[in-house]
Design an enzyme around this catalytic site. Sequence first.
Site, PDB file in Angstrom:
ATOM      1  N   LYS A  46      -0.969 -32.397  25.870  1.00 40.25           N
ATOM      2  CA  LYS A  46       0.410 -32.353  26.319  1.00 40.25           C
ATOM      3  C   LYS A  46       1.398 -32.480  25.178  1.00 40.25           C
ATOM      4  O   LYS A  46       2.581 -32.196  25.346  1.00 40.25           O
ATOM      5  CB  LYS A  46       0.654 -33.515  27.316  1.00 40.25           C
ATOM      6  CG  LYS A  46      -0.144 -33.425  28.579  1.00 40.25           C
ATOM      7  CD  LYS A  46       0.148 -34.658  29.455  1.00 40.25           C
ATOM      8  CE  LYS A  46      -1.174 -35.196  29.922  1.00 40.25           C
ATOM      9  NZ  LYS A  46      -1.153 -36.511  30.463  1.00 40.25           N
ATOM     10  N   GLY A  47       0.951 -32.942  24.036  1.00 38.76           N
ATOM     11  CA  GLY A  47       1.878 -33.350  22.978  1.00 38.76           C
ATOM     12  C   GLY A  47       2.829 -32.278  22.486  1.00 38.76           C
ATOM     13  O   GLY A  47       3.922 -32.568  22.024  1.00 38.76           O
ATOM     14  N   GLU A 102       0.659 -27.095  17.731  1.00 41.22           N
ATOM     15  CA  GLU A 102       0.203 -28.491  17.824  1.00 41.22           C
ATOM     16  C   GLU A 102       1.342 -29.441  17.511  1.00 41.22           C
ATOM     17  O   GLU A 102       2.228 -29.118  16.721  1.00 41.22           O
ATOM     18  CB  GLU A 102      -0.924 -28.735  16.808  1.00 41.22           C
ATOM     19  CG  GLU A 102      -2.325 -28.602  17.388  1.00 41.22           C
ATOM     20  CD  GLU A 102      -2.783 -29.834  18.166  1.00 41.22           C
ATOM     21  OE1 GLU A 102      -1.930 -30.535  18.746  1.00 41.22           O
ATOM     22  OE2 GLU A 102      -3.990 -30.076  18.201  1.00 41.22           O
ATOM     23  N   ASP A 103       1.304 -30.609  18.116  1.00 40.67           N
ATOM     24  CA  ASP A 103       2.292 -31.627  17.779  1.00 40.67           C
ATOM     25  C   ASP A 103       2.015 -32.232  16.416  1.00 40.67           C
ATOM     26  O   ASP A 103       2.890 -32.329  15.569  1.00 40.67           O
ATOM     27  CB  ASP A 103       2.323 -32.725  18.864  1.00 40.67           C
ATOM     28  CG  ASP A 103       0.943 -33.299  19.195  1.00 40.67           C
ATOM     29  OD1 ASP A 103      -0.072 -32.839  18.633  1.00 40.67           O
ATOM     30  OD2 ASP A 103       0.875 -34.229  20.025  1.00 40.67           O
ATOM     31  N   ASP A 106      -3.898 -34.842  12.395  1.00 39.52           N
ATOM     32  CA  ASP A 106      -4.227 -36.173  11.886  1.00 39.52           C
ATOM     33  C   ASP A 106      -5.553 -36.076  11.131  1.00 39.52           C
ATOM     34  O   ASP A 106      -5.580 -35.600   9.994  1.00 39.52           O
ATOM     35  CB  ASP A 106      -4.258 -37.129  13.088  1.00 39.52           C
ATOM     36  CG  ASP A 106      -4.446 -38.575  12.724  1.00 39.52           C
ATOM     37  OD1 ASP A 106      -4.224 -38.941  11.569  1.00 39.52           O
ATOM     38  OD2 ASP A 106      -4.820 -39.374  13.614  1.00 39.52           O
ATOM     39  N   LYS A 134      -0.153 -35.505   9.151  1.00 39.80           N
ATOM     40  CA  LYS A 134      -0.516 -36.737   8.430  1.00 39.80           C
ATOM     41  C   LYS A 134      -1.641 -36.350   7.479  1.00 39.80           C
ATOM     42  O   LYS A 134      -2.817 -36.682   7.692  1.00 39.80           O
ATOM     43  CB  LYS A 134      -1.026 -37.797   9.415  1.00 39.80           C
ATOM     44  CG  LYS A 134       0.059 -38.430  10.249  1.00 39.80           C
ATOM     45  CD  LYS A 134      -0.417 -39.740  10.854  1.00 39.80           C
ATOM     46  CE  LYS A 134      -0.581 -39.640  12.339  1.00 39.80           C
ATOM     47  NZ  LYS A 134      -0.938 -40.909  13.000  1.00 39.80           N
ATOM     48  N   PHE A 155       1.783 -44.407  12.994  1.00 41.28           N
ATOM     49  CA  PHE A 155       1.633 -43.906  14.355  1.00 41.28           C
ATOM     50  C   PHE A 155       3.016 -43.617  14.914  1.00 41.28           C
ATOM     51  O   PHE A 155       3.878 -44.482  14.972  1.00 41.28           O
ATOM     52  CB  PHE A 155       0.874 -44.879  15.259  1.00 41.28           C
ATOM     53  CG  PHE A 155       0.392 -44.185  16.493  1.00 41.28           C
ATOM     54  CD1 PHE A 155      -0.767 -43.417  16.466  1.00 41.28           C
ATOM     55  CD2 PHE A 155       1.135 -44.213  17.660  1.00 41.28           C
ATOM     56  CE1 PHE A 155      -1.186 -42.713  17.590  1.00 41.28           C
ATOM     57  CE2 PHE A 155       0.726 -43.510  18.789  1.00 41.28           C
ATOM     58  CZ  PHE A 155      -0.438 -42.757  18.749  1.00 41.28           C
ATOM     59  N   VAL A 156       3.236 -42.368  15.312  1.00 39.59           N
ATOM     60  CA  VAL A 156       4.570 -41.948  15.743  1.00 39.59           C
ATOM     61  C   VAL A 156       4.580 -41.514  17.208  1.00 39.59           C
ATOM     62  O   VAL A 156       3.567 -41.047  17.735  1.00 39.59           O
ATOM     63  CB  VAL A 156       5.110 -40.808  14.851  1.00 39.59           C
ATOM     64  CG1 VAL A 156       5.378 -41.313  13.440  1.00 39.59           C
ATOM     65  CG2 VAL A 156       4.162 -39.617  14.816  1.00 39.59           C
ATOM     66  N   ASP A 162       2.963 -39.170  22.429  1.00 42.54           N
ATOM     67  CA  ASP A 162       2.848 -40.371  23.254  1.00 42.54           C
ATOM     68  C   ASP A 162       2.021 -41.451  22.607  1.00 42.54           C
ATOM     69  O   ASP A 162       1.278 -41.224  21.648  1.00 42.54           O
ATOM     70  CB  ASP A 162       2.166 -40.020  24.581  1.00 42.54           C
ATOM     71  CG  ASP A 162       0.662 -39.786  24.394  1.00 42.54           C
ATOM     72  OD1 ASP A 162       0.296 -38.960  23.520  1.00 42.54           O
ATOM     73  OD2 ASP A 162      -0.144 -40.425  25.090  1.00 42.54           O
ATOM     74  N   ARG A 168       7.121 -39.989  25.493  1.00 48.68           N
ATOM     75  CA  ARG A 168       7.252 -38.545  25.240  1.00 48.68           C
ATOM     76  C   ARG A 168       8.699 -38.071  25.359  1.00 48.68           C
ATOM     77  O   ARG A 168       9.086 -37.069  24.778  1.00 48.68           O
ATOM     78  CB  ARG A 168       6.399 -37.745  26.233  1.00 48.68           C
ATOM     79  CG  ARG A 168       4.895 -37.948  26.084  1.00 48.68           C
ATOM     80  CD  ARG A 168       4.157 -36.903  26.917  1.00 48.68           C
ATOM     81  NE  ARG A 168       2.763 -37.254  27.154  1.00 48.68           N
ATOM     82  CZ  ARG A 168       1.753 -36.993  26.318  1.00 48.68           C
ATOM     83  NH1 ARG A 168       1.986 -36.396  25.173  1.00 48.68           N
ATOM     84  NH2 ARG A 168       0.518 -37.324  26.620  1.00 48.68           N
TER      85      ARG A 168
HETATM   86  P1  IMP Z   1      -6.833 -35.351  15.099  1.00 47.35           P
HETATM   87  O1  IMP Z   1      -7.961 -34.802  15.896  1.00 47.35           O
HETATM   88  O2  IMP Z   1      -7.193 -36.674  14.479  1.00 47.35           O
HETATM   89  O3  IMP Z   1      -6.269 -34.383  14.081  1.00 47.35           O
HETATM   90  O4  IMP Z   1      -5.709 -35.779  16.114  1.00 47.35           O
HETATM   91  C1  IMP Z   1      -4.801 -34.906  16.608  1.00 47.35           C
HETATM   92  C2  IMP Z   1      -4.261 -35.401  17.911  1.00 47.35           C
HETATM   93  O5  IMP Z   1      -4.221 -36.836  17.963  1.00 47.35           O
HETATM   94  C3  IMP Z   1      -2.840 -34.954  18.099  1.00 47.35           C
HETATM   95  O6  IMP Z   1      -2.773 -33.719  18.753  1.00 47.35           O
HETATM   96  C4  IMP Z   1      -2.246 -36.084  18.909  1.00 47.35           C
HETATM   97  O7  IMP Z   1      -2.467 -35.859  20.278  1.00 47.35           O
HETATM   98  C5  IMP Z   1      -3.017 -37.303  18.488  1.00 47.35           C
HETATM   99  N1  IMP Z   1      -2.303 -38.071  17.461  1.00 47.35           N
HETATM  100  C6  IMP Z   1      -2.622 -38.226  16.158  1.00 47.35           C
HETATM  101  N2  IMP Z   1      -1.756 -39.000  15.510  1.00 47.35           N
HETATM  102  C7  IMP Z   1      -0.810 -39.342  16.412  1.00 47.35           C
HETATM  103  C8  IMP Z   1       0.401 -40.131  16.346  1.00 47.35           C
HETATM  104  O8  IMP Z   1       0.816 -40.676  15.306  1.00 47.35           O
HETATM  105  N3  IMP Z   1       1.099 -40.226  17.504  1.00 47.35           N
HETATM  106  C9  IMP Z   1       0.725 -39.651  18.676  1.00 47.35           C
HETATM  107  N4  IMP Z   1      -0.394 -38.909  18.782  1.00 47.35           N
HETATM  108  C10 IMP Z   1      -1.160 -38.749  17.662  1.00 47.35           C
HETATM  109 MG    MG Z   2      -2.192 -33.688  20.916  1.00 45.81          MG
END
Ligand code: IMP
Ligand code: MG
Length: 185
Positions: A46-47, A102-103, A106, A134, A155-156, A162, A168
């Site tokens: 949903k992000g 993508e939002d 990470d 990040k 963490f944002v 969310d 959100r």
């Molecule tokens: P990854 O698989 O670790 O790259 O994580 C990506 C997903 O984790 C993003 O699409 C977000 O849904 C969630 N996420 C990662 N960091 C944050 C944050 O700081 N705030 C909120 N959601 C996050």
């Molecule tokens: Mg996401």
Amino acid sequence: MNNKAVQSSTETLLDAAKIAQRVRELGTQISNDYRGRRLHMIGILKGAWVFMADLIRYIDVEVTVDFLGIASYGSGSTTSGQVKITKDLDRSIEGLDVLAVEDILDTGLTFTYLQEMLTARKPKTLKLVALLDKASRRRLPVHADYVGFTIPDLFVVGYGLDYAQRYRELAEIRVLHPTPEDAGM
Ligand code: IMP
Ligand code: MG
């Protein structure tokens, strides 16, 4: 400033004006890169929906949209590495110029999984735009073709992002320092 629903300790990282300016720049850049082609945007729910809703209004090439629902986190803030599809695409992407939206990137685990899944469906091209990156947290070598802001390891929340499904609706992006309330305690 939009302060609704903020109980725990937060501070603004990116205000609404700064986000809007950068989203407009991304829209211009993407439009120039896809000039004369049709762009198929896939929002990762949903992000990404708030970002995508703004971005699409700054894109001036022909666009179609679809959404992919995924859940990669439980209710906390550390990645599980497990990605669950909660809503699949409505239509085939074979032969299309696909831009995944993508939002935040990470560790890269989520998009690595999505990239494999989407590539298997034979798009003509596949690119990624992420509002936030990040970069210092990356565990897998994922590259976003377009990035809004590279941010530190914080963490944002807000602007679609969310923590345990909350925050959100905030117009700005805030750094969250969770309190027990945030964890639903
Ligand atoms: P990854 O698989 O670790 O790259 O994580 C990506 C997903 O984790 C993003 O699409 C977000 O849904 C969630 N996420 C990662 N960091 C944050 C944050 O700081 N705030 C909120 N959601 C996050
Ligand atoms: Mg996401």
